[in-house]
Design a protein around this motif. Sequence first.
Motif, mmCIF file in Angstrom:
data_model
loop_
_atom_site.group_PDB
_atom_site.id
_atom_site.type_symbol
_atom_site.label_atom_id
_atom_site.label_comp_id
_atom_site.label_asym_id
_atom_site.label_seq_id
_atom_site.Cartn_x
_atom_site.Cartn_y
_atom_site.Cartn_z
ATOM 1 N N ALA A 235 -5.557 10.431 2.045
ATOM 2 C CA ALA A 235 -4.689 9.344 1.576
ATOM 3 C C ALA A 235 -4.428 8.341 2.687
ATOM 4 C CB ALA A 235 -3.370 9.911 1.062
ATOM 5 N N TYR B 72 1.827 2.508 -3.335
ATOM 6 C CA TYR B 72 0.811 3.214 -4.096
ATOM 7 C C TYR B 72 0.638 4.658 -3.647
ATOM 8 C CZ TYR B 72 -0.689 -1.173 -6.170
ATOM 9 O OH TYR B 72 -0.729 -2.341 -6.862
ATOM 10 N N VAL B 73 0.877 4.957 -2.370
ATOM 11 C CA VAL B 73 0.603 6.310 -1.870
ATOM 12 C C VAL B 73 1.860 7.132 -1.624
ATOM 13 C CG1 VAL B 73 -1.635 5.782 -0.856
ATOM 14 C CG2 VAL B 73 0.417 5.507 0.510
ATOM 15 N N TRP C 157 -5.574 4.496 2.594
ATOM 16 C CA TRP C 157 -4.531 3.478 2.770
ATOM 17 C C TRP C 157 -4.920 2.504 3.872
ATOM 18 C CZ3 TRP C 157 -0.740 2.711 6.737
ATOM 19 C CH2 TRP C 157 0.262 1.815 6.387
ATOM 20 N N GLY D 142 0.809 -1.211 0.000
ATOM 21 C CA GLY D 142 0.000 0.000 0.000
ATOM 22 C C GLY D 142 0.843 1.262 0.000
ATOM 23 N N LEU D 143 1.971 1.225 0.702
ATOM 24 C CA LEU D 143 2.860 2.391 0.706
ATOM 25 C C LEU D 143 3.431 2.678 -0.676
ATOM 26 C CD1 LEU D 143 4.818 2.036 4.045
ATOM 27 C CD2 LEU D 143 3.158 3.786 3.426
#
Length: 110
Positions: free
Chosen positions: A76, A49-50, A80, A46-47
């Motif tokens: 965000a 992606y953000v 997340w 996930g990190l």
Amino acid sequence: MASQRRDEIGNELLRAVFLANYHSGKQRALRVSAIALIAAKHGVRGLLYVWPLALLLFVDFSGAWVLLRLFLIIAAAGAWFRFIYGSVRDDYARHVRGRLLAPGALWRML
């Protein structure tokens, strides 16, 4: 019996043995370790992606843009955490819930 789910066992004696093993301390420790491993795996994913939104922390804004940046960062982070929670819940249901775990099963979840 390790590959069978709890609901697939028809014999009462086998089900009792399965439940005794399932509720043992070793299996509980393996399930907690599996949750931590799954959460770490999806957290890092996930990190990835953000991370562009995280760059907003280091850009110098002035005036009303500060409030917009704060809103984007909070949104965000919320997205997340929701993504991570859903992914961990789905992987736990698919790989861990209702199964006896072998010690090497944690590596297969990666």
